[in-house]
Scaffold this motif. Sequence first.
Motif, PDB file in Angstrom:
ATOM      1  N   ARG A 136      35.948  36.872  49.407  1.00  0.00           N
ATOM      2  CA  ARG A 136      36.752  38.244  50.142  1.00  0.00           C
ATOM      3  C   ARG A 136      38.307  38.334  50.401  1.00  0.00           C
ATOM      4  NH1 ARG A 136      31.919  39.224  53.679  1.00  0.00           N
ATOM      5  NH2 ARG A 136      30.131  37.691  53.254  1.00  0.00           N
ATOM      6  N   ASP A 137      38.487  39.447  50.738  1.00  0.00           N
ATOM      7  CA  ASP A 137      39.828  39.691  51.097  1.00  0.00           C
ATOM      8  C   ASP A 137      39.824  39.724  52.626  1.00  0.00           C
ATOM      9  OD1 ASP A 137      38.685  42.127  52.104  1.00  0.00           O
ATOM     10  OD2 ASP A 137      39.724  43.372  50.516  1.00  0.00           O
ATOM     11  N   ALA A 138      40.926  40.031  53.064  1.00  0.00           N
ATOM     12  CA  ALA A 138      41.177  40.164  54.567  1.00  0.00           C
ATOM     13  C   ALA A 138      40.272  40.865  55.346  1.00  0.00           C
ATOM     14  CB  ALA A 138      42.611  40.270  54.900  1.00  0.00           C
ATOM     15  N   LEU A 165      40.818  30.701  48.737  1.00  0.00           N
ATOM     16  CA  LEU A 165      39.559  30.446  48.082  1.00  0.00           C
ATOM     17  C   LEU A 165      38.781  29.427  48.736  1.00  0.00           C
ATOM     18  CD1 LEU A 165      40.655  30.426  44.357  1.00  0.00           C
ATOM     19  CD2 LEU A 165      39.878  32.282  45.735  1.00  0.00           C
ATOM     20  N   ASN A 166      37.790  30.093  49.449  1.00  0.00           N
ATOM     21  CA  ASN A 166      36.864  28.966  50.372  1.00  0.00           C
ATOM     22  C   ASN A 166      35.660  28.473  49.891  1.00  0.00           C
ATOM     23  OD1 ASN A 166      35.757  30.999  50.750  1.00  0.00           O
ATOM     24  ND2 ASN A 166      36.192  31.745  52.630  1.00  0.00           N
ATOM     25  N   ASP A 167      35.442  28.585  48.692  1.00  0.00           N
ATOM     26  CA  ASP A 167      34.250  28.122  48.047  1.00  0.00           C
ATOM     27  C   ASP A 167      34.602  27.630  46.436  1.00  0.00           C
ATOM     28  OD1 ASP A 167      31.715  27.648  47.506  1.00  0.00           O
ATOM     29  OD2 ASP A 167      30.818  29.683  47.243  1.00  0.00           O
ATOM     30  N   ASP A 168      33.673  26.732  45.904  1.00  0.00           N
ATOM     31  CA  ASP A 168      33.862  26.077  44.598  1.00  0.00           C
ATOM     32  C   ASP A 168      33.655  27.388  43.936  1.00  0.00           C
ATOM     33  OD1 ASP A 168      34.214  23.771  45.675  1.00  0.00           O
ATOM     34  OD2 ASP A 168      32.239  23.228  45.569  1.00  0.00           O
ATOM     35  N   ILE A 169      34.506  27.416  42.318  1.00  0.00           N
ATOM     36  CA  ILE A 169      34.387  28.407  41.549  1.00  0.00           C
ATOM     37  C   ILE A 169      34.269  27.838  40.408  1.00  0.00           C
ATOM     38  CG2 ILE A 169      35.678  30.219  40.318  1.00  0.00           C
ATOM     39  CD1 ILE A 169      36.752  31.038  43.397  1.00  0.00           C
ATOM     40  N   ALA A 170      33.226  28.004  39.413  1.00  0.00           N
ATOM     41  CA  ALA A 170      33.227  27.904  38.145  1.00  0.00           C
ATOM     42  C   ALA A 170      32.818  29.100  37.439  1.00  0.00           C
ATOM     43  CB  ALA A 170      32.168  26.885  37.662  1.00  0.00           C
ATOM     44  N   ALA A 171      33.353  29.129  35.907  1.00  0.00           N
ATOM     45  CA  ALA A 171      33.374  30.191  35.242  1.00  0.00           C
ATOM     46  C   ALA A 171      33.274  29.816  33.699  1.00  0.00           C
ATOM     47  CB  ALA A 171      34.403  31.395  35.280  1.00  0.00           C
TER      48      ALA A 171
END
Length: 345
Positions: free
Chosen positions: A292-294, A332-338
């Motif tokens: 999310r943004d602000a 970034l407040n969540d794990d991210i994988a791509a």
Amino acid sequence: MLLSPALLTALLALLAVLTPPEVPMTRLLPAAPALAAALWPVGPTLVLGLACTLGVSVYAVLSSDHSILFTAAAIGLVTVAAAYASHLRLQREDTITEVRTVADATQKVLLRPIPRRVGPLEIGSLYLTATPHARVGGDFYALADTPDVIRLIIGDVRGKGLPALAMASAVLGSFREAAYAATGLAQIADCLETTLCRDAAAALAQGDAAELFATAVLAEIPRDAAHATILSCGHPPPLLGRRGSVHVLDTDDPGPPLNLGGLLTPAFHPHRFAFGAGDQLLLYTDGVTETRDADGTFFPLATWARDQLDKPPRQVLKGLHHALLEHSGDNLNDDIAAIAIRKTA
């Protein structure tokens, strides 16, 4: 920064000489070995403290102001304390280094690096953890290079801490075993579900009440055919880039998340689609779309991907990382994988 204790010592010594005797600048010298404790090893810290002590003692004798000797004694005491603090800091740094070494080894075992090229595929991968300094999180991915097809998995464990890491390890272990023997993605998904249900039952028998599940998407790409197959287990749909357009591969009948077999009757229905030369597939976890943004607006992945999926996979993921940081304001407040997969032939 490493020279700051010595520079501070030189500055205070110069001020002590240039200022009148009634301005006791020497009383500030204990700050120098105290600062050295945060930056230097034990030996240099002791040397600096000893130099300050001797310098103040000589200054006291030359100025015939014996009250300054109390400052010299204070510097000596602070130096001893600073040397001990430096010793404790170095021990903690060694411990942290060992922990990070173990974490790096864990990541290499759990998340084995994906090759940049496998058969007709060019591949890039991205993995980011939300926890500062963490090496592994609840997201996972893997690739199995079998003789006839190339199979991949990407997913996200709904949970935190060691139980989530254990579940991710179980999923990946089961996938790496089943991917070489199974006849299709549905059979692999059945194996994953069986493994997780068995592990959950064993954990419950040991008194662990944690109820975790995982979403995942499986992909199968034949080496000598212009199509591919995906199977979703409650996971966000992949994106397919083709000649400047982006298609959301949202299946009509996705399977349930893994480890919910006791609550739902798992029914896994693979979805086949055309996948020819130049096409690019983007698999990702929900940490991407839920950034999310602000103002609380989610990251517009499909919109962003329209101008990106015609680039090489590594460049796509580098751009995705930059776009997520920019959208979230470096939060970034969540794990991210791509994973980005482009078919080259």
